[in-house]
Design a protein around this motif. Sequence first.
Motif, PDB file in Angstrom:
ATOM      1  N   ASN A   1       0.832  -1.221   0.000  1.00 32.07           N
ATOM      2  CA  ASN A   1       0.000   0.000   0.000  1.00 32.07           C
ATOM      3  C   ASN A   1       0.862   1.265   0.000  1.00 32.07           C
ATOM      4  OD1 ASN A   1      -2.125  -1.786   0.139  1.00 32.07           O
ATOM      5  ND2 ASN A   1      -2.492  -1.475   2.324  1.00 32.07           N
ATOM      6  N   ARG A   2       1.761   1.311  -0.978  1.00 29.96           N
ATOM      7  CA  ARG A   2       2.699   2.440  -1.029  1.00 29.96           C
ATOM      8  C   ARG A   2       1.988   3.746  -1.348  1.00 29.96           C
ATOM      9  NH1 ARG A   2       5.126   5.097  -5.064  1.00 29.96           N
ATOM     10  NH2 ARG A   2       4.506   3.527  -6.623  1.00 29.96           N
TER      11      ARG A   2
ATOM     12  N   VAL B   1      18.801  -5.248  -6.852  1.00 26.85           N
ATOM     13  CA  VAL B   1      18.786  -5.722  -8.230  1.00 26.85           C
ATOM     14  C   VAL B   1      19.821  -6.842  -8.390  1.00 26.85           C
ATOM     15  CG1 VAL B   1      20.487  -4.011  -9.060  1.00 26.85           C
ATOM     16  CG2 VAL B   1      18.830  -5.013 -10.642  1.00 26.85           C
ATOM     17  N   GLY B   2      19.414  -7.925  -9.024  1.00 27.96           N
ATOM     18  CA  GLY B   2      20.327  -9.032  -9.270  1.00 27.96           C
ATOM     19  C   GLY B   2      20.578  -9.934  -8.087  1.00 27.96           C
ATOM     20  N   GLN B   3      19.900  -9.691  -6.960  1.00 26.90           N
ATOM     21  CA  GLN B   3      20.117 -10.503  -5.761  1.00 26.90           C
ATOM     22  C   GLN B   3      19.077 -11.623  -5.672  1.00 26.90           C
ATOM     23  OE1 GLN B   3      22.861  -9.815  -4.179  1.00 26.90           O
ATOM     24  NE2 GLN B   3      23.163  -7.944  -5.382  1.00 26.90           N
ATOM     25  N   GLU B   4      19.326 -12.541  -4.746  1.00 24.02           N
ATOM     26  CA  GLU B   4      18.350 -13.590  -4.492  1.00 24.02           C
ATOM     27  C   GLU B   4      17.070 -13.015  -3.869  1.00 24.02           C
ATOM     28  OE1 GLU B   4      19.862 -16.865  -2.291  1.00 24.02           O
ATOM     29  OE2 GLU B   4      21.617 -17.123  -3.557  1.00 24.02           O
ATOM     30  N   VAL B   5      17.191 -11.878  -3.197  1.00 19.27           N
ATOM     31  CA  VAL B   5      16.028 -11.220  -2.586  1.00 19.27           C
ATOM     32  C   VAL B   5      15.365 -10.330  -3.630  1.00 19.27           C
ATOM     33  CG1 VAL B   5      15.260  -9.658  -0.765  1.00 19.27           C
ATOM     34  CG2 VAL B   5      17.135 -11.261  -0.330  1.00 19.27           C
ATOM     35  N   THR B   6      14.118 -10.605  -3.923  1.00 20.09           N
ATOM     36  CA  THR B   6      13.384  -9.796  -4.890  1.00 20.09           C
ATOM     37  C   THR B   6      12.546  -8.752  -4.158  1.00 20.09           C
ATOM     38  OG1 THR B   6      11.539 -11.371  -4.909  1.00 20.09           O
ATOM     39  CG2 THR B   6      13.282 -11.672  -6.552  1.00 20.09           C
ATOM     40  N   VAL B   7      12.177  -7.702  -4.875  1.00 16.08           N
ATOM     41  CA  VAL B   7      11.360  -6.621  -4.319  1.00 16.08           C
ATOM     42  C   VAL B   7      10.126  -6.447  -5.194  1.00 16.08           C
ATOM     43  CG1 VAL B   7      11.285  -4.180  -3.685  1.00 16.08           C
ATOM     44  CG2 VAL B   7      13.427  -5.459  -3.439  1.00 16.08           C
ATOM     45  N   GLN B   8       8.976  -6.348  -4.557  1.00 15.08           N
ATOM     46  CA  GLN B   8       7.728  -6.204  -5.288  1.00 15.08           C
ATOM     47  C   GLN B   8       6.834  -5.187  -4.583  1.00 15.08           C
ATOM     48  OE1 GLN B   8       5.058  -9.779  -4.441  1.00 15.08           O
ATOM     49  NE2 GLN B   8       7.066 -10.571  -3.780  1.00 15.08           N
ATOM     50  N   GLU B   9       5.757  -4.832  -5.243  1.00 12.71           N
ATOM     51  CA  GLU B   9       4.725  -3.978  -4.643  1.00 12.71           C
ATOM     52  C   GLU B   9       3.428  -4.762  -4.529  1.00 12.71           C
ATOM     53  OE1 GLU B   9       3.943   0.270  -5.144  1.00 12.71           O
ATOM     54  OE2 GLU B   9       5.353   0.151  -6.842  1.00 12.71           O
ATOM     55  N   ARG B  10       2.688  -4.490  -3.448  1.00 12.10           N
ATOM     56  CA  ARG B  10       1.392  -5.141  -3.271  1.00 12.10           C
ATOM     57  C   ARG B  10       0.389  -4.137  -2.719  1.00 12.10           C
ATOM     58  NH1 ARG B  10       2.099 -11.203  -0.623  1.00 12.10           N
ATOM     59  NH2 ARG B  10       3.385 -12.100  -2.284  1.00 12.10           N
ATOM     60  N   THR B  11      -0.858  -4.343  -3.074  1.00  9.65           N
ATOM     61  CA  THR B  11      -1.967  -3.609  -2.479  1.00  9.65           C
ATOM     62  C   THR B  11      -2.811  -4.611  -1.710  1.00  9.65           C
ATOM     63  OG1 THR B  11      -1.985  -2.006  -4.291  1.00  9.65           O
ATOM     64  CG2 THR B  11      -3.957  -2.162  -2.916  1.00  9.65           C
ATOM     65  N   LEU B  12      -2.965  -4.374  -0.414  1.00  6.70           N
ATOM     66  CA  LEU B  12      -3.704  -5.300   0.441  1.00  6.70           C
ATOM     67  C   LEU B  12      -4.771  -4.543   1.216  1.00  6.70           C
ATOM     68  CD1 LEU B  12      -0.767  -7.424   1.965  1.00  6.70           C
ATOM     69  CD2 LEU B  12      -2.232  -8.024   0.033  1.00  6.70           C
ATOM     70  N   GLU B  13      -5.959  -5.068   1.228  1.00  6.09           N
ATOM     71  CA  GLU B  13      -7.009  -4.486   2.045  1.00  6.09           C
ATOM     72  C   GLU B  13      -6.706  -4.731   3.525  1.00  6.09           C
ATOM     73  OE1 GLU B  13     -10.837  -5.872   0.967  1.00  6.09           O
ATOM     74  OE2 GLU B  13     -10.704  -5.213  -1.129  1.00  6.09           O
ATOM     75  N   ASP B  14      -7.145  -3.809   4.356  1.00 11.14           N
ATOM     76  CA  ASP B  14      -6.985  -3.923   5.811  1.00 11.14           C
ATOM     77  C   ASP B  14      -5.527  -3.972   6.248  1.00 11.14           C
ATOM     78  OD1 ASP B  14      -9.798  -4.059   6.080  1.00 11.14           O
ATOM     79  OD2 ASP B  14      -9.742  -6.218   5.686  1.00 11.14           O
TER      80      ASP B  14
ATOM     81  N   ASN C   1      -1.872  -1.529   6.642  1.00 16.01           N
ATOM     82  CA  ASN C   1      -1.422  -0.155   6.738  1.00 16.01           C
ATOM     83  C   ASN C   1      -0.716   0.276   5.453  1.00 16.01           C
ATOM     84  OD1 ASN C   1      -2.367   0.129   9.355  1.00 16.01           O
ATOM     85  ND2 ASN C   1      -0.450  -0.571  10.265  1.00 16.01           N
ATOM     86  N   GLU C   2      -0.617   1.573   5.292  1.00 19.52           N
ATOM     87  CA  GLU C   2       0.086   2.120   4.135  1.00 19.52           C
ATOM     88  C   GLU C   2       1.589   2.184   4.407  1.00 19.52           C
ATOM     89  OE1 GLU C   2      -1.674   5.936   3.577  1.00 19.52           O
ATOM     90  OE2 GLU C   2      -3.477   5.126   2.591  1.00 19.52           O
TER      91      GLU C   2
ATOM     92  N   VAL D   1       4.787 -13.944   5.861  1.00 16.00           N
ATOM     93  CA  VAL D   1       5.344 -12.726   6.448  1.00 16.00           C
ATOM     94  C   VAL D   1       6.130 -13.081   7.704  1.00 16.00           C
ATOM     95  CG1 VAL D   1       4.821 -10.471   7.449  1.00 16.00           C
ATOM     96  CG2 VAL D   1       3.432 -11.359   5.554  1.00 16.00           C
ATOM     97  N   VAL D   2       7.429 -12.743   7.717  1.00 19.33           N
ATOM     98  CA  VAL D   2       8.275 -13.037   8.880  1.00 19.33           C
ATOM     99  C   VAL D   2       8.735 -11.767   9.590  1.00 19.33           C
ATOM    100  CG1 VAL D   2       9.047 -15.271   8.025  1.00 19.33           C
ATOM    101  CG2 VAL D   2      10.331 -13.220   7.405  1.00 19.33           C
ATOM    102  N   ALA D   3       8.552 -10.599   8.957  1.00 16.19           N
ATOM    103  CA  ALA D   3       8.916  -9.331   9.606  1.00 16.19           C
ATOM    104  C   ALA D   3       8.227  -8.189   8.854  1.00 16.19           C
ATOM    105  CB  ALA D   3      10.424  -9.120   9.619  1.00 16.19           C
ATOM    106  N   LYS D   4       7.994  -7.084   9.575  1.00 12.84           N
ATOM    107  CA  LYS D   4       7.410  -5.884   8.988  1.00 12.84           C
ATOM    108  C   LYS D   4       8.180  -4.660   9.482  1.00 12.84           C
ATOM    109  CE  LYS D   4       2.636  -7.681   9.155  1.00 12.84           C
ATOM    110  NZ  LYS D   4       1.265  -7.390   9.659  1.00 12.84           N
ATOM    111  N   SER D   5       8.296  -3.663   8.630  1.00 16.10           N
ATOM    112  CA  SER D   5       8.910  -2.387   9.009  1.00 16.10           C
ATOM    113  C   SER D   5       8.238  -1.265   8.238  1.00 16.10           C
ATOM    114  CB  SER D   5      10.412  -2.366   8.691  1.00 16.10           C
ATOM    115  OG  SER D   5      11.113  -3.338   9.413  1.00 16.10           O
TER     116      SER D   5
END
Length: 251
Positions: free
Chosen positions: A21-22, A37-50, A52-53, A64-68
């Motif tokens: 919810n960016r 970029v180019g790492q084993e860890v990928t980055v994505q965007e998601r929109t989720l109801e309920d 936080n932004e 989900v193992v952590a949130k920040s």
Amino acid sequence: MGLREFVDEPGESDLSLAVVNRQAPRPVQQLLERMFVGQEVTVQERTLEDANEDVVYLLDEGDVVAKSPLGAVQDSILVVNSDLYKTGTRKPEDVELPAVIDGLANTPFRLRGHPTSDKEKLLLITVSRYIERLALETDGGTHRASFQRLSRINDEQGTRAVYERLADTDTETHVYGMPDWTPPPEFDVTMHGGWNEDFRTSWFVVHVPADSSRPHAALVAIEVESGTWDGLWTYDTDTVQQLNRYIEREL
């Protein structure tokens, strides 16, 4: 065994980061994507109801193992540059690792430094300062750090300030690198100089507290070509102690 084996040992991970919810400007998202970029860890965007932004999720196989807060990730690493550490403008006590970054421990990275990338290597620089912060807060035990060239301690005002502070604590502080500079007598650290591959190519920061029940931490990176590093960090007590013993014995 060389230090390279500590970097190669971990297996593949299935971690990813999701910005949920960016509402922050698109360039913030792009900075995060560029860092991984180019790492084993990928980055994505998601929109989720309920949800936080502007929250970053760390996912392990989709769970989900952590949130920040995205703002915390931005302030800790995305809008920071390495000069803040070199000059001492950002001190170790200013360094915070958001949970989603801290949770990437034991994940192997291949990161490029300046001028190829302004952000990738900063991940390891930030973790290095965080481990130095742990050593300063613990004020005891053993701290070992490699700089490739020992003169880097003297050339970088912020780095020298950190290690002068460590020298004034009860922490047994050891520094490693090619011996192109010798700490003055009042700089109470133990110097280890050499020219073999571990001295020339390694970058490590290892914290072993005097109390074995307290958190251990280590970062190890190997320069595989000019300005490109394979590295990871870990809080696994057995791995940190094994690494500490290897450095003590071989370097």
